[in-house]
Enzyme design. Structure first.
Site: not given
Length: 371
Positions: A187-188
């Site tokens: 994920k970011n």
């Protein structure tokens, strides 16, 4: 698809020190690193309450548990997304109601939501897909009109902003009654294992959620609500503490890579690239997803894989066609956009470490196949 090793090399000193602090103090569960991360994320998101938990799927389930939804209550969500969104609805014996998405942004269709509302509808779960914020202004207006809860699935869009017609902005995940996110490594904002969190500005709901994540306890061995065991461990919080100050920088790197991708594909008759404005903060590009039209998408995918370029189809099968979630209520004609997207979408590598040479190799390889 992601380059966590190169990302780690840039922050290894901070990460290693943070993890070593956990090892030195032996505070593996609910240690000071977890509380520090909670407070820092509350400040970053400008939200009153962050409740860390074990993963993003748990975050969605616990958010729904906190709203006291009852078996049989209908919950509207998007057909074109990862299964976790509908999985937790089904696990709680709620009734998932899948609706189509918008062709332009691939997020849940506003008209689809309106058409799906019945007397049994109790909640809407918009998914901020691929890092692009859904139309929360319209969704919140519908929720207010029909007295519905809004549970934001923000697993792919932490750091994205939602802009409202009055010019104000709010972070994705903080606008509905409750939001949920994932800290899965890719994920970011990712940790080095599993992790998740729930967001809300509702004091009473936050109190209930804090009990649910910890076996329903507010005081040890006093179980006031039905709960689960879902806690963010201190080592993962230590990693997240090192990364959170860089989240906006990571977002800008992804947006810069997206611009370069899209510039290379501009005007190509077989490629629809995701839109990105000059000053873009509504899309943080968890994925960079093309639509391949009037061409062999699967052939292109194999061509890229043969050249050593990672790529993936997110998502190849609509939720309404999955064996676990098939229902006689669903008709194929109700999902024209989703059924189109699953034949067209292809996601290219997207991460903070992409450089110009890599992007050129990837885009040249796409254009080599498509002509």
């Amino acid at each position: 698809m992601v380059d966590l090793k190169s990302q780690y090399e840039k922050i290894k000193d901070v990460v290693n020190i943070s993890i070593q602090e956990v090892l030195d103090t032996n505070t593996y569960i609910n240690g000071p690193q977890v509380h520090e991360f909670q407070k820092s994320l509350e400040e970053y998101l400008d939200v009153k309450h962050v409740i860390p938990c074990a993963n993003g799927t748990d975050a969605l389930q616990i958010a729904m548990m906190g709203l006291d939804l009852k078996p049989g209550d209908e919950v509207i969500t998007a057909d074109f997304t990862f299964a976790a969104t509908v999985e937790v609805i089904a696990l709680l014996q709620l009734t998932p109601v899948l609706v189509d998405v918008d062709l332009y942004n691939m997020n849940i269709s506003i008209e689809g939501i309106k058409k799906a509302i019945t007397s049994k509808t109790k909640a809407i779960v918009p998914v901020h897909l691929f890092g692009r914020a859904a139309n929360m202004e319209a969704i919140m207006a519908i929720a207010k009109e029909f007295n519905l809860y809004v549970i934001e699935d923000n697993a792919q869009a932490i750091g994205a902003n939602c802009k409202f017609s009055d010019g104000t902005k709010k972070k994705a995940g903080t606008i509905g009654h409750v939001g949920a996110t994932s800290f899965f490594p890719s994920k970011n904002l990712g940790c080095y294992g599993d992790g998740g969190a729930i967001f809300t500005n509702d004091d009473a709901l936050a109190h209930k959620l804090r009990g649910i994540v910890n076996h329903g306890m507010y005081e040890r061995y006093h179980h006031d609500v039905v709960g689960v065991n879902s806690r963010l461990d201190s080592i993962q919080a230590a990693v997240l503490n090192a990364k959170l100050p860089l989240l906006d920088e990571y977002g800008r790197a992804r947006q810069d890579a997206a611009r370069k991708y899209s510039a290379a594909f501009e005007g190509h008759k077989n490629i629809v690239a995701p839109s990105i404005c000059d000053i873009c903060d509504c899309h943080v590009f968890h994925q960079y997803t093309l639509r391949i039209i009037d061409a062999d998408r699967n052939g292109l995918m194999q061509h890229l894989l043969d050249k050593g370029i990672p790529c993936a189809i997110y998502y190849p099968i609509p939720l309404h066609s999955q064996k676990a979630y098939a229902d006689s209520r669903y008709k194929e004609e109700d999902f024209p956009v989703t059924n189109q997207l699953v034949t067209e979408v292809l996601s290219l590598p997207m991460h903070t470490e992409l450089d110009d040479e890599q992007i050129k190799f990837i885009t040249d390889s796409v254009l080599e196949y498509l002509g």
